[in-house]
Write a protein that holds these residues in place. Structure first.
Motif, PDB file in Angstrom:
ATOM      1  N   ALA A 197      21.216  -6.632   6.441  1.00  0.00           N
ATOM      2  CA  ALA A 197      20.519  -5.537   5.750  1.00  0.00           C
ATOM      3  C   ALA A 197      19.399  -6.103   4.897  1.00  0.00           C
ATOM      4  N   PHE A 201      21.063  -1.864   0.326  1.00  0.00           N
ATOM      5  CA  PHE A 201      22.133  -1.265   1.120  1.00  0.00           C
ATOM      6  C   PHE A 201      23.457  -1.824   0.607  1.00  0.00           C
ATOM      7  N   TRP A 217      27.386   3.011   7.321  1.00  0.00           N
ATOM      8  CA  TRP A 217      26.528   3.008   6.134  1.00  0.00           C
ATOM      9  C   TRP A 217      26.236   4.462   5.748  1.00  0.00           C
ATOM     10  N   VAL A 238      18.304  -2.137   8.476  1.00  0.00           N
ATOM     11  CA  VAL A 238      19.420  -2.998   8.873  1.00  0.00           C
ATOM     12  C   VAL A 238      19.151  -3.430  10.310  1.00  0.00           C
TER      13      VAL A 238
END
Lengths: 645, 658
Positions: A197, A201, A217, A238
């Motif tokens: 990432a 995040f 996520w 990501v």
């Protein structure tokens, strides 16, 4: 009859994009997407709000995967309208299905679903040099008469490339906030799946079954991401990769750069064969020279003369180059093909050479060497030459041999060899290799008009990226160049233009101009006011970013040395010259000096600005900006010419 | 893919001997303009390195030939032959011309007899690379469109590329044949268009664009059972796009090809050869779209018992423009019923106006559709009746003294005023009831006046001027602003139109008057604050009093101009700044009053007045655009005019402590 005509028009090539379908609205249900339900905190400073931006990946053992996309975007202002368009490029390896689009008014009341036939499906080209691209685009431009409105778009991508290159990008652009985003990734246990990432995040939640792992996520209520210029940090996303993959029967690994480079070598190695005649020709060219650099340069220049860039996207989704023999027969090819061809020429004369995959252009994109996965968009050629490495940019007909230029220098790439890939750096340039030397002589008249002679001598990327375009410019292109170069002059008439010292395949050249300009000095009461820096004033001021988070870099070192001599009219004199100025920073240095010689009535202004390649922590942004501001102020220094009587 | 070509050595020349020296400067040998014989190249063509009439050209079309053959039969098709020879003078044109693309409708395009040659001189030897039809790639572009492509091998600076092919398209395309374009982005040495058309067809050839002198112009000579057309031009200059031209492509020299009718043994099938014929075809079936109970019902609901004609018109156009969605497409006609707009569906510009027309007719008001060409596409060529010139439809209401033209496309536009894009050209009025059609002139935009007055104080400390502003706008600007303000874009409209897009000027507390009535000026006033270009030099302060960046730079920078400069409407822009100096300061000298006029007709006029009254500085500029079209020969004067304006705008005030 007329409607038949319209139909014909609608099928016409030129009409294809202009007829991008628009919406037909019919009310039904709704409410969930009412604009009033968006929190004010997300609307402030946003041109659009993503109510949802969901990615669901389902990955197979060989890295092929299915991605279900769903996004719902409320457009608040015209500037945000493009976020509500569907633009998905696909090809043989990335198939798109189950496309659905629906619009909602400001109250969240749904219109009729957009008919599939209204979604344009068209061959995708980005350049006049694209010959065989093999790509298509599904495109729908949403038009809505009032703001705000909401668009819901869904589709499924089935991707057979095995690289798993498509990342999760929850923020599609600037000035866009995010109400909710969910990214689910399901992959087989033990598949060698990796992710990384970039940005803020949290770690994903993880659930496991007997044979699969699912990552999740979730992002909620995020304000727009602010783009920070000169950043070293990528836009939040990501990235995913899987260690072992299979692509059109070619099994590969990206556990390490060595593995990745070996795979490229494996799909390339059988394409290096030249025809016997071409081999003889290469040997004939090379035989006229002694050293490796001379030989390769001669082969490179022969290729530049004979071949041109044309995109031909055959071969494993565009990863595999065309055979060298194809290029030698056709005399065109894309970056892979031309690099492969030059590599074959080198091999034909016994010179070791390898292709190097790289991410070209885009100064703000820096590949992450710690995450092995394809991050590349270009190929150059590397000739090791016993440690005195040579590099060749093969898509340019204009660059001198052995010079990469700002497009590909100073960055990481992966050298693809039979022994595997090797992470390498392309040459780093420096301020003394990139120079603009500007000499200007001004004969000022009593009314502020002037005759100006100027000579710009450039070297390095500032020559190859800028001045060299004049080597083959037509009149219109020349005028556009001059309008930019002489932009600081109020009005001018060109008297003489000499670009004979500007040639392609050189690293240095000079432009000489003679022109008449009106109002170079402004009248003010009975004086004249003049900026001694007549043609080279900096104007760019980096924006204020008090909350800057990311480090930044200055990528293009450069030295500018200007010498301006201004001969004053007899009717005016300079009361006093400005004081000399030095501005020091660790990334740049600026000096300006003024000297007035009374007997010749000549003001001499010397300016020196050196930009160094450098990397800085985010906290230094304010001082970086201050330097720019000081340079702008200094470049705009004025002198007042007083009447002699 | 295998490439279908071979390279042949066909001869040798000594290139070095083909350069001649004239006036001490080597000149490239120049080929004569003449028809090309396939595969035969003159020494001058091979050796040419520069085109002397345009020495910076990247390429030159040595030969550009097209022939149209139309045979009359039950299986009629149109055969178009293309033969082109291009000399590449440097590398730049390779990207543009190195790939051939020929597209068309999937169901009726066929590309035949394609062949090409790339000719290079290598070490004095002429090398020819031949390509055949196997080099063509056919690609699906959209579901209905295909593109044939070929990328030419061995192409480089100095090459000659020659190709020819035959294109067969359906006979239905006589209604929309593309023009023969003489003028490309590169100069053309010899351009030749021929037509051989069966006598049953009546054809008209209409030249358009910058005038050029034909070497040959045979226009419809009967030969046997055919009519022959034959046009030749030599030394055609390249067409370069230039800014500030309305409808720029109208200036590219071309021949429009117009099929008028087909006469088959006494039975006449009319195409679009005249405006009445075209109007008749376009009006066909339109009447049936204009009726509907929902339209009548809605009309009745909107007008109630109102009997005043103008009030009814206002009420109906207000409804259609504001409450019926526009899909942002300019389309004159379609087969969709305009009543769909009453159900919330978005309509094209033409359909919105057809809905208005239907409602007017439901209210017993005599009105007609008028097909027009949008102003930004240039004026309607009235000698060329083809549908694709017409891209919008408005409404004409019968008045005692003519017509009142209405356009309900844009919401919130003053209802009885045409928007700028619908003004000024001619339109085709369709009287559906009487089956008559006429060309009507549309209203021209009135001269717009724009006054901006800034009154405030100059601060030396902050280098800002702060105070109040007031604007008085009439005409096109005012109506556009009314529309934008009603669409809730007042702030950006004021920034753009009032302050010329200068985002350094901040304004607040603004009020707007005159929004409703386009007959009165639009008045906007409020507070402003703007940075002043102010510098202290040797104890005195120098500043530019214009405050805004308007006219600070000449918009014309190119040294030559080939196309006319065209403005959309005439206008007068007045700027006044009244600034109070800081206490204890006075002006060194006032600016002198200056007036510049471009010519005797005052096509362009600029006046500047600068004076001081006690502590106040008055500074006024007026710029008048009194003509819409400036020919290329007027360009130097126009450029000089703006040079001088910019120079005056840069003059500075000097103030110093008393």
């Amino acid at each position: 009859m007329y409607f038949k005509f319209l139909l014909r028009c609608a099928t016409g090539l030129a009409c294809a994009l202009a007829l991008a379908p628009t919406l037909v609205a019919q009310k039904s249900g709704g409410g969930e997407y009412a604009a009033v339900l968006i929190p004010d905190s997300l609307k402030s400073g946003s041109v659009a709000v993503y109510r949802k931006n969901n990615y669901t990946y389902s990955i197979a053992d060989d890295g092929t995967y299915q991605l279900e996309r769903e996004f719902v975007v409320t457009v608040l202002e015209p500037e945000g309208a493009h976020f509500a368009n569907l633009e998905v490029v696909y090809d043989t390896y990335q198939q798109i299905s189950q496309v659905g689009i629906r619009t909602y008014d400001s109250l969240g009341v749904a219109d009729e679903k957009v008919a599939r036939g209204n979604i344009l499906d068209v061959a995708y080209y980005t350049s006049a040099t694209d010959f065989i691209k093999g790509a298509r685009i599904k495109y729908f431009k949403t038009e809505y008469p009032t703001y705000p409105y909401t668009v819901e778009i869904k589709y499924t991508e089935k991707v057979a490339t095995g690289f798993l290159a498509k990342p999760y990008f929850p923020f599609p652009g600037e000035k866009v906030s995010l109400q909710s985003s969910v990214c689910k990734v399901s992959y087989p246990r033990g598949a060698g799946f990796r992710y990384k990432a970039y940005g803020e995040f949290a770690e994903p939640t993880q659930t496991q079954t007997e044979d699969r792992v699912e990552l999740l996520w979730t992002l909620q209520g995020r304000r727009p991401v602010l783009y920070e210029p000169f950043t070293l940090a990528p836009w939040p996303h990501v990235r995913f990769a899987i260690d072992e993959f299979s692509f059109e029967g070619y099994r590969g690994s990206q556990k390490s750069w060595a593995d990745f480079g070996r795979w490229i070598w494996d799909i390339t190695k059988d394409r290096l064969t030249l025809t016997p005649n071409e081999t003889i020709r290469a040997q004939s060219i090379a035989s006229q020279y002694i050293t490796v650099p001379e030989k390769v340069s001669a082969l490179y220049q022969a290729m530049q003369t004979d071949c041109r860039y044309v995109y031909v996207g055959y071969g494993i989704g565009g990863f595999q180059p065309l055979e060298a023999s194809y290029v030698s027969q056709n005399r065109f090819g894309d970056c892979k093909a031309l690099t492969n061809y030059l590599q074959a020429l080198c091999l034909a004369v016994g010179i070791e050479a390898y292709s190097c995959v790289i991410h070209a252009g885009d100064d703000d994109f820096v590949i992450d060497t710690s995450f092995v996965a394809t991050q590349f968009n270009h190929v150059v050629l590397c000739v090791p030459n016993g440690g005195d490495t040579l590099w060749f940019e093969n898509t340019s007909k204009d660059l001198p041999p052995g010079y990469l230029g700002s497009f590909t220098e100073n960055r990481y790439g992966v050298l693809c060899t039979p022994n595997g890939g090797k992470l390498v750096r392309t040459p780093v340039t420096s301020a003394d290799r990139n120079q603009d030397l500007l000499k200007v002589r001004v004969q000022l008249s009593v009314n502020g008009d002037a005759e100006v002679e100027t000579r710009l001598q450039s070297r390095g990327y500032t020559y190859t990226d800028y001045l060299m375009q004049l080597a083959q410019a037509n009149t219109q292109e020349r005028d556009k160049f001059l309008a930019d170069f002489l932009g600081d002059l109020p009005n001018y008439t060109l008297k003489d233009f000499d670009a004979s010292k500007i040639k392609t395949r050189q690293l240095e050249g000079a432009l000489t101009l003679r022109l008449a300009t009106q109002g170079l000095a402004n009248k003010a009461a009975n004086r004249l006011v003049l900026k001694p820096n007549v043609v080279n004033r900096r104007t760019y001021l980096p924006e204020e970013l008090p909350q800057r988070k990311t480090d930044f870099h200055f990528q293009h070192p450069l030295t500018e040395i200007d010498t301006v001599q201004i001969v004053l009219p007899d009717e005016f004199y300079l009361k006093s010259a400005p004081a000399p100025l030095v501005i020091e920073a660790d990334f740049a240095q600026y000096e300006a000096s003024f000297h007035y010689q009374t007997d010749t009535r000549t003001l001499t202004y010397v300016r020196r600005l050196v930009w160094k390649k450098s990397v800085h922590p985010a906290a230094e942004w304010a001082s970086f900006r201050t330097f720019y501001k000081q340079v702008i102020d200094a470049d705009n220094t004025k002198v007042v010419l007083m009447p002699a009587t | 893919m295998t490439a279908g070509f071979c390279i042949r050595r066909v001869g040798a020349i000594v290139v070095g001997l083909l350069l001649v020296v004239a006036g001490g400067r080597a000149q490239s040998l120049q080929p004569e303009p003449k028809p090309a014989v396939w595969g035969e190249y003159s020494e001058a063509e091979l050796a040419m390195t520069r085109y002397e009439k345009d020495t910076n050209a990247h390429a030159v079309f040595l030969y550009d030939y097209g022939k149209m053959n139309v045979v009359f039969s039950t299986q009629s098709t149109i055969l178009i032959q293309v033969h082109r020879r291009i000399k590449f003078l440097d590398d730049v044109a390779l990207a543009d011309l190195g790939i051939l693309r020929e597209g068309g409708a999937k169901f009726d395009l066929s590309l035949q007899r394609f062949e090409a040659k790339v000719v290079n001189v290598v070490n004095g030897e002429v090398m020819v690379t031949d390509l055949g039809k196997e080099s063509l790639v056919r690609e699906k572009f959209t579901n209905n469109v295909v593109v044939y492509k070929a990328s030419f091998p061995e192409l480089k600076a100095g090459s000659i590329l020659e190709y020819r092919y035959q294109k067969e398209i359906g006979i239905g395309n006589v209604l929309s044949l593309p023009p023969w374009v003489f003028q490309h982005d590169y100069p053309v040495l010899f351009s030749h268009w021929e037509g051989k058309v069966a006598g049953e067809f009546e054809l008209r050839i209409i030249p358009e664009g910058l005038p050029l002198s034909f070497q040959k112009a045979v226009n419809g000579n009967p030969v046997g059972s055919n009519n022959i057309y034959d046009f030749v031009l030599h030394h055609i200059p390249a067409f370069y796009e230039e800014p500030m031209v309305v409808g720029i492509d109208n200036y590219r020299s071309k021949l429009n090809i117009l099929f008028i009718k087909l006469n088959n043994a006494g039975t006449v099938l009319k195409f679009f050869g005249t405006w009445p014929d075209l109007a008749s075809a376009m009006g066909e079936g339109l009447e049936t779209l204009l009726v509907g109970s929902s339209i009548k019902k809605k009309t009745k609901e909107l007008i109630g018992d109102q009997i005043d004609k103008m009030k009814i018109i206002s009420s109906l156009i207000n409804f259609v423009s504001v409450h019926v969605k526009w899909d942002n497409e300019y389309v004159p006609l379609s087969s969709v019923s305009p009543s769909n707009g009453l159900e919330g569906k978005g309509l094209s510009s033409g359909l919105k106006n057809l809905l208005l027309l239907s409602m007017l007719r439901a209210a017993d008001i005599k009105a007609h559709p008028v097909l027009i060409r949008l102003r930004q596409n240039g004026p309607l060529n009235t000698s060329y009746p083809v549908p694709y010139q017409l891209n919008h439809l408005i409404v004409a209401v019968e008045q005692e003294d003519g017509y009142l033209f209405l356009d309900a496309t844009h919401p919130y536009h003053p209802p009885l005023e045409l928007p700028l894009e619908s003004m000024g050209s001619a339109g085709v009025l369709l009287d559906l009831s009487n089956k008559t059609y006429q060309i009507v002139g549309l209203p021209q935009p009135a001269k717009t006046t724009f006054n901006l007055s800034l009154t405030g104080k100059l601060s030396l400390d902050s280098a800002r001027a702060t105070g109040t502003f007031s604007t008085r706008i009439q005409g096109v600007y005012a109506n556009t602003m009314r529309r934008l303000i009603a669409q809730d874009s007042a702030k950006s409209a004021i920034q753009e139109f009032v302050f010329d897009g200068d985002t350094t000027l901040q304004f607040s507390d603004y009020t707007v008057e005159g929004l409703e009535d386009p007959a009165v000026p639009l008045l906007i006033s409020g507070k402003f604050s703007v940075p002043v270009q102010l510098e202290e030099l040797e104890g005195e302060f120098y500043f530019t009093p214009t405050l805004l960046k308007t006219h600070a730079k000449n918009p014309f920078t190119s040294s030559v101009r080939l196309l006319p400069v065209t403005y959309n409407f005439m206008r007068l822009q007045n700027y006044t700044a009244i600034l109070e100096l800081p206490e204890g300061y006075s002006l060194v000298a006032p600016l002198r009053t200056k007036t510049i006029v471009m010519d005797e007709d005052k096509s362009m006029m600029f006046k500047r007045i600068g004076q001081q009254q006690e502590r106040n500085i008055f500074f006024t500029t007026s710029l008048g655009y009194n003509k819409l079209v400036f020919l290329p020969e007027e360009y130097p004067d126009l450029k000089s005019f703006f040079d001088y304006v910019a120079q005056l705008q840069a003059e500075q005030f000097v103030i110093r402590p008393n």
